[in-house]
Design a protein around this motif. Structure first.
Motif, PDB file in Angstrom:
ATOM      1  N   TYR A   1       0.958  -1.059  -0.166  1.00 32.06           N
ATOM      2  CA  TYR A   1       0.059  -0.111   0.049  1.00 32.06           C
ATOM      3  C   TYR A   1       0.929   1.294   0.020  1.00 32.06           C
ATOM      4  CZ  TYR A   1      -3.687  -3.309   1.824  1.00 32.06           C
ATOM      5  OH  TYR A   1      -4.720  -4.204   1.878  1.00 32.06           O
TER       6      TYR A   1
ATOM      7  N   LEU B   1       2.555   1.815  -3.314  1.00 31.95           N
ATOM      8  CA  LEU B   1       1.538   2.217  -4.261  1.00 31.95           C
ATOM      9  C   LEU B   1       1.171   3.762  -3.947  1.00 31.95           C
ATOM     10  CD1 LEU B   1      -0.563   1.704  -6.501  1.00 31.95           C
ATOM     11  CD2 LEU B   1      -2.226   0.960  -4.586  1.00 31.95           C
TER      12      LEU B   1
ATOM     13  N   VAL C   1       1.336   6.893  -6.509  1.00 35.64           N
ATOM     14  CA  VAL C   1       0.058   7.701  -6.556  1.00 35.64           C
ATOM     15  C   VAL C   1       0.267   9.195  -6.393  1.00 35.64           C
ATOM     16  CG1 VAL C   1      -2.028   8.231  -5.630  1.00 35.64           C
ATOM     17  CG2 VAL C   1      -1.815   5.977  -6.411  1.00 35.64           C
TER      18      VAL C   1
ATOM     19  N   VAL D   1      -0.432  15.084  -1.275  1.00 33.69           N
ATOM     20  CA  VAL D   1      -1.136  13.525  -1.315  1.00 33.69           C
ATOM     21  C   VAL D   1      -0.119  12.544  -0.615  1.00 33.69           C
ATOM     22  CG1 VAL D   1      -1.608  11.815  -3.134  1.00 33.69           C
ATOM     23  CG2 VAL D   1      -2.023  13.981  -3.706  1.00 33.69           C
TER      24      VAL D   1
ATOM     25  N   LEU E   1      -1.965  10.491   2.343  1.00 35.94           N
ATOM     26  CA  LEU E   1      -1.971   8.969   2.397  1.00 35.94           C
ATOM     27  C   LEU E   1      -1.286   8.534   3.498  1.00 35.94           C
ATOM     28  CD1 LEU E   1      -1.796   8.282  -1.372  1.00 35.94           C
ATOM     29  CD2 LEU E   1      -3.563   7.483   0.265  1.00 35.94           C
TER      30      LEU E   1
ATOM     31  N   THR F   1      -3.395   8.659   6.508  1.00 34.94           N
ATOM     32  CA  THR F   1      -4.567   7.867   6.518  1.00 34.94           C
ATOM     33  C   THR F   1      -4.312   6.166   6.636  1.00 34.94           C
ATOM     34  OG1 THR F   1      -5.568   9.499   4.874  1.00 34.94           O
ATOM     35  CG2 THR F   1      -6.549   7.224   4.892  1.00 34.94           C
TER      36      THR F   1
ATOM     37  N   ARG G   1      -6.779   9.882  -6.811  1.00 38.08           N
ATOM     38  CA  ARG G   1      -5.719   8.990  -6.514  1.00 38.08           C
ATOM     39  C   ARG G   1      -5.663   8.516  -5.068  1.00 38.08           C
ATOM     40  NH1 ARG G   1      -1.175   9.704  -9.954  1.00 38.08           N
ATOM     41  NH2 ARG G   1      -1.751  11.180 -11.645  1.00 38.08           N
ATOM     42  N   ILE G   2      -5.923   9.470  -4.092  1.00 36.72           N
ATOM     43  CA  ILE G   2      -6.129   8.954  -2.634  1.00 36.72           C
ATOM     44  C   ILE G   2      -7.245   7.828  -2.629  1.00 36.72           C
ATOM     45  CG2 ILE G   2      -6.799   9.875  -0.261  1.00 36.72           C
ATOM     46  CD1 ILE G   2      -5.424  12.453  -1.247  1.00 36.72           C
TER      47      ILE G   2
ATOM     48  N   LEU H   1      -8.167   5.843  -4.680  1.00 34.54           N
ATOM     49  CA  LEU H   1      -7.790   4.548  -5.305  1.00 34.54           C
ATOM     50  C   LEU H   1      -6.857   3.662  -4.319  1.00 34.54           C
ATOM     51  CD1 LEU H   1      -7.105   2.703  -7.964  1.00 34.54           C
ATOM     52  CD2 LEU H   1      -4.818   4.196  -8.202  1.00 34.54           C
ATOM     53  N   VAL H   2      -6.313   4.387  -3.456  1.00 33.39           N
ATOM     54  CA  VAL H   2      -5.403   3.555  -2.613  1.00 33.39           C
ATOM     55  C   VAL H   2      -6.250   3.074  -1.256  1.00 33.39           C
ATOM     56  CG1 VAL H   2      -3.558   3.639  -0.820  1.00 33.39           C
ATOM     57  CG2 VAL H   2      -3.185   4.928  -3.100  1.00 33.39           C
ATOM     58  N   ILE H   3      -7.067   3.896  -0.928  1.00 33.45           N
ATOM     59  CA  ILE H   3      -8.066   3.764  -0.092  1.00 33.45           C
ATOM     60  C   ILE H   3      -9.152   2.670  -0.446  1.00 33.45           C
ATOM     61  CG2 ILE H   3      -9.988   4.374   1.478  1.00 33.45           C
ATOM     62  CD1 ILE H   3      -7.354   5.943   2.174  1.00 33.45           C
TER      63      ILE H   3
ATOM     64  N   LEU I   1      -8.333   0.068  -2.556  1.00 37.20           N
ATOM     65  CA  LEU I   1      -7.603  -1.177  -2.532  1.00 37.20           C
ATOM     66  C   LEU I   1      -7.570  -1.710  -1.034  1.00 37.20           C
ATOM     67  CD1 LEU I   1      -5.863  -3.169  -4.103  1.00 37.20           C
ATOM     68  CD2 LEU I   1      -3.674  -1.661  -3.337  1.00 37.20           C
ATOM     69  N   VAL I   2      -7.113  -0.814  -0.066  1.00 38.87           N
ATOM     70  CA  VAL I   2      -7.174  -1.163   1.103  1.00 38.87           C
ATOM     71  C   VAL I   2      -8.584  -1.770   1.586  1.00 38.87           C
ATOM     72  CG1 VAL I   2      -7.011  -0.588   3.595  1.00 38.87           C
ATOM     73  CG2 VAL I   2      -5.539   0.564   1.720  1.00 38.87           C
TER      74      VAL I   2
END
Lengths: 318, 216
Positions: free
Chosen positions: A112, A115, A119, A129, A133, A136, B33-34, B36-38, B40-41
């Motif tokens: 993650y 990635l 991203v 960003v 991330l 988060t 983009r953010i 997308l990662v969330i 996936l999780v």
């Protein structure tokens, strides 16, 4: 006196009036450290160490990962390219998917994170960003860890940690220090567990030797863990509008995360998990707080140091 | 204000420390983009929850971040593997080269995973060691020695039964154990009082041996 003068070669004769002032040297070092840790490529370089040292050692993962890491160290632009991190994430993800039932959770988190780096590298506001991330992901990991613990009856009643204290050799010192256990009993517990795991033996109830304090210790540690992990989750997932309102509280997130990492991985040193959490913590830190940066990097090193056999080194016999 | 310069040749420009302290809200592409990662999780988490209910996946595994939340870790689950043979049922330890299969079964004991392991166990070359009489018997008694060795090989301790590569089977040293079926059972430990933990069966399954087949 400039930094350049301080670094003159030994061959250059030192003249009167050019004595190096230790205080200025210290200031120069501190400024240099602050400047270096403030640079945005530091978490990226630490991530390269992470993927080299804490992912699969199978050749088909290790060779591409180490090769990529070398490229990243040699070419700074590669570190800032989305494709670099997507590639790394893809290789690591392939391994996680292939061994999805047996790999540890931090291998998922490392994917993650790679990635997230890819991203963010391609975003219009890459640093924001990346920070968002990082924050988060830390929050989500701790939220899930808290939820699983709250949903688990054997965690809530202290049984899990009591069992762990009585059987896991990594927790021997805690079991002795807090629970008054003795090593003979702990060894006997492990022996009983080992016999139960022997596939040739019948499946029977496991009875462990404990102390009167151990149940209370297990229960206390269980709730302490829930409080700390829930605290990290809440502070890292605090909505944007509430961060200002609870600014002093919000600033506690960094020391709380470091406290968790040092407390947890001193006992059970899972380097990969500790490192990825600290790298993400370093990434999302506020402003130019050198102290917080140093805290994260020092903890990064401490977690590695925890893997050393200190008891053997200092000659403690157990 | 200390400028933090980004690499030249990128579109990332220069960011100040005061910028770092701001909490930006994202729009458009960055927001996606953010997400997308969330997403996936979230997807992995959904798969974890599904596998937890459908195949008793251990909370410790599968990307759900439930490590250190329960005794029910793969390492604390119990595996029992039995082969039914021409000399009776024998509890055996799975060979080391099936380590990945064993890890999978302990973490996620689905019907398919258990049957896969059972099938591989049933189709290994299982042998016992023949006693060595050569040093104490004369050549004239060699036939008797072989017969006695074969007979004694049937009275085996389960610890002497082992899986070997079929190519290394030696009829002078090994007695082949004929396997009909392999049975695999997984248990987890459950607290039963303060310091007692009782095994509870999670899943089990079996597979038949392929006649004349060695798949090792």
């Amino acid at each position: 006196m400039s930094t350049t003068q301080l670094r003159r070669s030994d061959a250059e004769p030192e003249t009167a009036g050019e004595v190096i002032d230790p205080n200025r040297l210290r200031v120069s070092f501190t400024n240099g450290l602050a400047e270096r840790l403030g640079q945005t490529d530091v978490p990226l370089i630490l991530t390269l160490f992470l993927v080299i040292l804490a992912t699969s050692s199978a050749w088909y993962i290790h060779v591409p990962v180490v090769s990529a890491a070398i490229v990243g160290v040699l070419f700074r632009n590669a570190l800032l390219a989305a494709g670099f991190w997507y590639g790394l994430a893809a290789v690591l993800a392939a391994d996680v998917v292939a061994h999805r039932w047996s790999v540890d959770n931090h291998q998922y988190l490392i994917v993650y994170w790679c990635l997230a780096l890819g991203v963010s590298a391609g975003a219009t506001r890459p640093l924001e960003v990346r920070r968002s991330l990082a924050r988060t992901l830390i929050g989500v990991v701790f939220l899930l860890a808290t939820i699983w613990k709250v949903l688990s009856p054997d965690f809530l009643d202290g049984s899990f940690l009591t069992y762990t204290l009585l059987t896991d050799p990594r927790f021997d010192e805690v079991a002795r220090g807090l629970g008054d256990a003795n090593l003979q009993d702990l060894a006997a517990n492990r022996s009983a567990l080992q016999e139960l795991h022997d596939p040739r033996n019948p499946v029977t109830t496991l009875s462990l030797t404990s102390t009167t304090k151990m149940g209370g210790v297990g229960l206390t540690l269980a709730w302490l863990t829930i409080i700390v992990e829930a605290g990290v989750a809440i502070l890292f997932l605090l909505p944007e509008r509430l961060r200002t309102a609870f600014s002093p509280l919000h600033r506690l997130r960094d020391p709380l995360l470091v406290l968790f990492a040092l407390g947890t991985y001193a006992v059970a040193p899972v380097v990969g998990f500790g490192w990825v959490l600290l790298i993400m913590g370093l990434t999302q830190r506020d402003k130019e707080s050198t102290f917080v940066s140093v805290l994260y990097v020092a903890s990064f090193l401490a977690i590695l140091a925890f893997t050393s056999p200190w008891a053997d080194i200092v000659g403690i016999t157990t | 204000m200390v400028g933090i310069s980004r690499g030249s040749g990128t579109k990332q420009g220069t960011m100040t420390n005061s910028d770092i302290g701001r909490q930006p809200s994202f729009k458009g592409g960055d927001s996606l983009r953010i997400m997308l990662v969330i997403a996936l999780v979230g997807g992995v988490l959904a798969s974890h929850v599904h596998s937890r209910s459908s195949m008793d996946l251990s909370p410790w595994k599968g990307g759900g971040f439930g490590m250190f939340s329960t005794i029910d870790s793969p390492g604390d689950r119990l595996l029992r593997t039995t082969i039914h043979t021409d000399i009776g049922p024998i509890n055996i330890a799975a060979p080391q080269d099936l380590g990945d299969d064993v890890s999978t079964v302990l973490a996620a004991p689905s019907e398919q995973h258990i049957e896969d392991l059972a099938f591989k166990l049933a189709n290994q070359t299982w042998v016992t060691q023949k006693p060595d009489f050569d040093s104490v018997m004369t050549p004239a008694d060699a036939t008797a020695a072989d017969a006695m060795a074969d007979a004694l090989a049937l009275f085996v301790e389960s610890s002497t039964v082992q899986a070997i590569d079929d190519a290394s089977f030696d009829p002078n040293r090994h007695h082949r154990v004929q396997v009909d079926e392999a049975v695999v059972t997984v248990y987890r430990l459950e607290p039963d009082g303060n310091t007692s933990f009782r095994p509870v069966k999670l899943a089990g399954g079996s597979a038949l041996a392929v006649p004349g087949g060695d798949l090792s």
